[in-house]
Write an enzyme that holds these catalytic residues in place. Structure first.
Site, PDB file in Angstrom:
ATOM      1  N   ILE A  62       0.822  -1.221   0.000  1.00  0.00           N
ATOM      2  CA  ILE A  62       0.000   0.000   0.000  1.00  0.00           C
ATOM      3  C   ILE A  62       0.856   1.271   0.000  1.00  0.00           C
ATOM      4  CG2 ILE A  62      -2.037  -1.037   1.069  1.00  0.00           C
ATOM      5  CD1 ILE A  62      -1.093   0.149   3.758  1.00  0.00           C
ATOM      6  N   GLY A  63       2.185   1.104   0.060  1.00  0.00           N
ATOM      7  CA  GLY A  63       3.050   2.284   0.029  1.00  0.00           C
ATOM      8  C   GLY A  63       4.508   1.893  -0.021  1.00  0.00           C
ATOM      9  N   GLY A  65       8.766   3.863  -0.411  1.00  0.00           N
ATOM     10  CA  GLY A  65       9.565   5.084  -0.501  1.00  0.00           C
ATOM     11  C   GLY A  65      10.993   4.777  -0.129  1.00  0.00           C
ATOM     12  N   SER A  66      11.764   5.823   0.192  1.00  0.00           N
ATOM     13  CA  SER A  66      13.168   5.619   0.541  1.00  0.00           C
ATOM     14  C   SER A  66      13.306   4.819   1.830  1.00  0.00           C
ATOM     15  CB  SER A  66      13.867   6.972   0.701  1.00  0.00           C
ATOM     16  OG  SER A  66      13.258   7.729   1.720  1.00  0.00           O
ATOM     17  N   PHE A  67      12.258   4.839   2.671  1.00  0.00           N
ATOM     18  CA  PHE A  67      12.308   4.124   3.943  1.00  0.00           C
ATOM     19  C   PHE A  67      12.157   2.616   3.775  1.00  0.00           C
ATOM     20  CE2 PHE A  67       7.955   5.296   3.039  1.00  0.00           C
ATOM     21  CZ  PHE A  67       7.281   4.095   3.207  1.00  0.00           C
ATOM     22  N   VAL A  69       9.070  -0.456   2.398  1.00  0.00           N
ATOM     23  CA  VAL A  69       7.758  -0.800   1.836  1.00  0.00           C
ATOM     24  C   VAL A  69       6.744  -0.936   2.969  1.00  0.00           C
ATOM     25  CG1 VAL A  69       6.487  -2.446   0.394  1.00  0.00           C
ATOM     26  CG2 VAL A  69       8.927  -2.084   0.001  1.00  0.00           C
ATOM     27  N   ASP A 181       8.954  15.374  11.193  1.00  0.00           N
ATOM     28  CA  ASP A 181       8.390  15.243   9.844  1.00  0.00           C
ATOM     29  C   ASP A 181       6.864  15.356   9.877  1.00  0.00           C
ATOM     30  OD1 ASP A 181       8.490  15.025   7.102  1.00  0.00           O
ATOM     31  OD2 ASP A 181       8.677  12.844   7.066  1.00  0.00           O
TER      32      ASP A 181
END
Length: 420
Positions: A62-63, A65-67, A69, A181
């Protein structure tokens, strides 16, 4: 996002991570319907380290990014949906996000249910998996829906969302933890109940006075000016600037400071607040001497927002978006602001007719920064209700005790904190 890759949070201790004895044990089977079931040995997010088997199914991405999954999955024993955040773990270090999330227990913060480690495709590759509450929406998506429909978010929702954000910040700031953040994408929402939960502690850190921190932190539109000025000794008040940007965005229907770069971000801020004085620059970063912007007068706040914007909302915004970090309201002071008086009305309801979510179940830990504000924050009807409900009080006391334990642990770990 921070300037460093967020595959893992850097260490608060340089000792190697002690992996669970059942590390890497992941069994895959099929249920009676033929669906894939994954069983892992996971450690509960709160309480003692007692690994247990946890099975989940219906996994889907569902998402990412650099962090890493994020997956959605369903727990087999309860049928509840969870989010599993999978991040690459540097085995030399403890994961700061995990350490912080294990200390947090609040109704407006996404809960860490379990965590477990898994192997990667490459040799010696280790992943940390955080099993979190699944919350279906975000403030970002809800606000975008209204914006695309050429509508503004109803003010009652602005009040509910911002109030709960400030409560979550009051809680984490009471431990010395700064989120770093805050942005609409990191504010999860249940659209039916209007409950907000702060998520993504991948950039969060316990700030210790005298220890340097990276200034390239926080997503651009929401970055406090002292970060743009390169300050490394900032405080949790950077979260309050970010929260002010979120409030302004919900009122405007678009970001208030949409800069294309770090310098342009400062230009956007100056267009509204005017050129900062020498004293304000010194308060943001005493080492900054290269400031050469033209002298621009502040734009009146009433002209920044739409004509029908509630004056109390504008007043609150102006107390958050201050150049001088110490001039910004604290989270508890923000919760006590008159903009939120409607929420303290015993007759207030959600637009869908439901009761508002829990708003006044403050613990001693939450109120620790300013206990006298409790007279404003807990209205008479909530006091009467609490007095008539002993189990609720017992829960609050339990939460408070858990918070006190977390504070002790935080103090112990702070001395080993690094400088990112």
């Amino acid at each position: 996002m921070s300037g460093r890759p967020r595959t893992t949070s850097f260490a608060e201790s340089c000792k190697p991570v002690q992996q669970p004895s059942a590390f890497g044990s992941m069994k895959v089977s099929r249920d009676k319907d033929g669906s894939k079931v994954t069983t892992v040995v996971a450690t509960p997010g709160q309480g003692p380290d007692r690994p247990q088997e946890v099975s989940y199914t219906d996994t889907k991405v569902i998402g990412n990014g650099s962090f890493g999954v994020v997956y959605q999955a369903k727990l087999c024993d309860s049928g509840e949906l969870v989010a599993i955040k999978k991040v690459l773990q540097d085995k030399r270090f403890k994961n700061r996000e995990l350490q912080i999330m294990r200390k947090l227990d609040h109704c407006n913060i996404v809960r860490l249910r379990y965590f477990f480690y898994s192997s990667g495709e490459k040799k010696d590759e280790v992943y940390l998996n955080l099993v979190l509450d699944y919350v279906p929406e975000t403030v970002y998506r809800v606000a975008r829906h209204y914006s695309r429909a050429k509508q503004t978010l109803p003010v009652i929702y602005v009040k509910l969302y911002m109030y709960q954000l400030f409560r979550s910040l009051a809680y984490i700031h009471s431990f010395g933890i700064c989120h770093r953040d805050i942005k609409p994408q990191n504010l999860l929402l249940d659209p039916d109940t209007a409950v907000l939960k702060l998520c993504d502690f991948g950039s969060a850190k316990q700030l210790v006075r005298g220890e340097p921190n990276v200034s390239y932190i926080c997503s651009r539109y929401y970055r406090a000016p002292e970060l743009i000025f390169g300050a490394t000794d900032y405080t949790s008040s950077i979260d309050m600037w970010s929260a002010g940007c979120v409030l302004a965005e919900l009122l405007l229907g678009q970001p208030i400071f949409p800069g294309d770069s770090g310098v342009d971000q400062l230009v956007e801020i100056i267009k509204v607040l005017g050129t900062p004085t020498r004293e304000q620059i010194r308060e943001m970063n005493p080492n900054y001497t290269e400031f050469k912007f033209p002298q621009i007068k502040a734009h009146p706040w009433t002209k920044v927002f739409r004509p029908r914007t509630p004056p109390e909302a504008i007043a609150l915004c102006s107390r958050l978006l201050e150049y001088t970090p110490t001039a910004r309201l604290t989270p508890l002071e923000a919760c006590a602001h008159s903009f939120f008086d409607e929420l303290r009305d015993p007759n207030v309801k959600l637009p869908n007719g439901r009761d508002t979510p829990a708003l006044f179940n403050f613990t001693t830990q939450e109120l620790s920064s300013n206990p006298p504000l409790a007279t404003i924050l807990i209205p008479p009807h909530a006091r009467i209700q609490a007095a008539a409900s002993p189990p609720a009080n017992a829960t609050a006391a339990s939460d408070t005790n858990a918070g006190d334990r977390g504070q002790t642990n935080n103090a112990a770990s702070a001395s080993a904190s690094n400088s990112t």
